[in-house]
Write a protein that holds these residues in place. Structure first.
Motif, PDB file in Angstrom:
ATOM      1  N   ALA A 305       0.844  -1.207   0.000  1.00  0.00           N
ATOM      2  CA  ALA A 305       0.000   0.000   0.000  1.00  0.00           C
ATOM      3  C   ALA A 305       0.870   1.244   0.000  1.00  0.00           C
ATOM      4  N   CYS A 306       0.300   2.353  -0.494  1.00  0.00           N
ATOM      5  CA  CYS A 306       0.982   3.644  -0.458  1.00  0.00           C
ATOM      6  C   CYS A 306       0.388   4.496   0.667  1.00  0.00           C
ATOM      7  N   HIS A 307       0.779   5.765   0.731  1.00  0.00           N
ATOM      8  CA  HIS A 307       0.348   6.619   1.838  1.00  0.00           C
ATOM      9  C   HIS A 307      -1.176   6.693   1.926  1.00  0.00           C
ATOM     10  N   ASP A 308      -1.853   6.986   0.822  1.00  0.00           N
ATOM     11  CA  ASP A 308      -3.316   6.886   0.805  1.00  0.00           C
ATOM     12  C   ASP A 308      -3.643   5.451   0.413  1.00  0.00           C
ATOM     13  N   VAL A 309      -3.950   4.650   1.423  1.00  0.00           N
ATOM     14  CA  VAL A 309      -4.113   3.211   1.206  1.00  0.00           C
ATOM     15  C   VAL A 309      -5.158   2.923   0.130  1.00  0.00           C
ATOM     16  N   ASP A 318      -7.555  -3.852  -3.053  1.00  0.00           N
ATOM     17  CA  ASP A 318      -8.537  -4.917  -2.809  1.00  0.00           C
ATOM     18  C   ASP A 318      -8.377  -5.494  -1.404  1.00  0.00           C
ATOM     19  N   ARG A 319      -7.123  -5.664  -0.955  1.00  0.00           N
ATOM     20  CA  ARG A 319      -6.903  -6.166   0.406  1.00  0.00           C
ATOM     21  C   ARG A 319      -7.437  -5.176   1.433  1.00  0.00           C
ATOM     22  N   ALA A 320      -7.199  -3.892   1.200  1.00  0.00           N
ATOM     23  CA  ALA A 320      -7.670  -2.874   2.134  1.00  0.00           C
ATOM     24  C   ALA A 320      -9.196  -2.843   2.198  1.00  0.00           C
TER      25      ALA A 320
END
Length: 335
Positions: A305-309, A318-320
């Motif tokens: 993930a990046c800063h804005d998930v 999709d995981r988030a």
């Protein structure tokens, strides 16, 4: 007596139909009239929130150098019967007026009136008795502090949960240094309210997201700059004060979900590396400080993930969303 529809003053949002934007007047400051902008996603042809979402809604607060453009997030919630709203806070995104200084505040509490107003519209005008509050980065810090400060109020009683996406709980400046730095920042901004550091902040994280630089997302680069921003001294002092309150413990009494990247990189990382890590904040500090928010905190790092998930690559996104979906299903009043 006929009830006045507050949304009759709304306009079609820049995202187009079915998004509506409603300006919330907030008086004046030294730069003139101040507004925030409440965005509503009207799923299908239905009307108020109680018709679409059975009285359940989410209010999303974007971060620093940010605004709401996340159509897929609105669609995620409305597909689950939860009415979606976003708030561009004063001097950010849609709400920044001509001649105003973007991203400027002098206390986190400056933002509380627009959250109060938005929560009242969502609850009273649109008939949503249950509210999920959500925020990304600085918006996450603001959301948590508002909820702690609002304890016992009517708006607070409607909030059933808090979802934070990489909340800005630490700048990395040691508390001892802040104790010396912040009074100096306050002295400067008392005379020069819009004072900024001489050097700007890099725009590379924004570049990593935008399609013009190989990212996945299209957004207004005037509202979410890819060229860098000027860091305002008053804003930094306000953030430090808010983070001090987090360190002392907020005692939030609703379930809290914190999603973040699994690892941090930094401002010198490649754009591709930024797309798979948090290049803005330290996730270790974030997870550790999340425990100070309340007694029921679930913190979940998301691989790649990046800063804005929720703007991460598709697999991480999709995981988030799967984690968020499971948490919502178990959240009292929101399932």
């Amino acid at each position: 007596m006929r009830r006045v529809d507050i949304w009759s003053a709304a306009r079609t949002d820049v995202l187009g139909t079915p998004y509506e934007a409603l300006d919330l007047p907030l008086g004046e400051d030294f730069e003139g009239p101040v507004v925030a902008t409440l965005i509503r996603y009207r799923a299908g042809a239905a009307g108020a929130g109680r018709d679409r979402g059975g009285g359940r809604a989410v209010l999303y607060l974007p971060g620093y150098n940010d605004y709401f453009f996340h159509r897929h997030v609105a669609e995620f919630f409305t597909a689950r019967g939860v009415s979606f709203y976003a708030l561009d806070i004063r001097k950010c995104g849609r709400a920044c007026q001509s001649g105003q200084t973007r991203n400027l505040c002098h206390a986190i509490g400056d933002y509380f009136p627009e959250i109060d107003a938005a929560a009242d519209i969502i609850g009273t005008a649109d008939g949503n008795g249950r509210l999920l509050l959500s925020g990304h980065s600085t918006g996450g810090l603001i959301a948590a502090l508002w909820l702690a400060a609002a304890a016992g109020s009517g708006a607070w009683s409607r909030v059933t949960g808090l979802f934070l996406n990489s909340p800005f709980l630490s700048t990395g400046v040691p508390p001892g240094v802040q104790a010396v730095l912040n009074p100096t920042l306050r002295l400067i901004t008392a005379r020069r309210p819009a004072a900024a550091f001489p050097r700007g902040m890099s725009g590379r994280y924004g570049q990593s997201l935008h399609v013009d630089y190989g990212g996945e997302w299209e957004f207004n680069k005037d509202w979410k700059s890819t060229a860098g921003t000027r860091l305002r001294l008053g804003w930094l002092a306000a953030v430090h004060d808010g983070q001090r309150r987090v360190r002392a413990g907020l005692g939030i009494q609703v379930p809290i979900l914190v999603l973040c990247a699994a690892r941090s990189s930094g401002g010198k990382a490649s754009l591709e590396e930024m797309r798979r890590s948090d290049s803005v904040l330290d996730v270790g500090s974030m997870v550790r400080l999340s425990a100070r928010l309340g007694d029921d905190v679930t913190a979940v790092p998301i691989d790649d993930a990046c800063h804005d998930v929720l703007l991460s690559c598709a697999a991480a996104r999709d995981r988030a969303f799967a984690v968020l979906d499971g948490w919502l299903t178990a959240l009292p009043g929101m399932a």
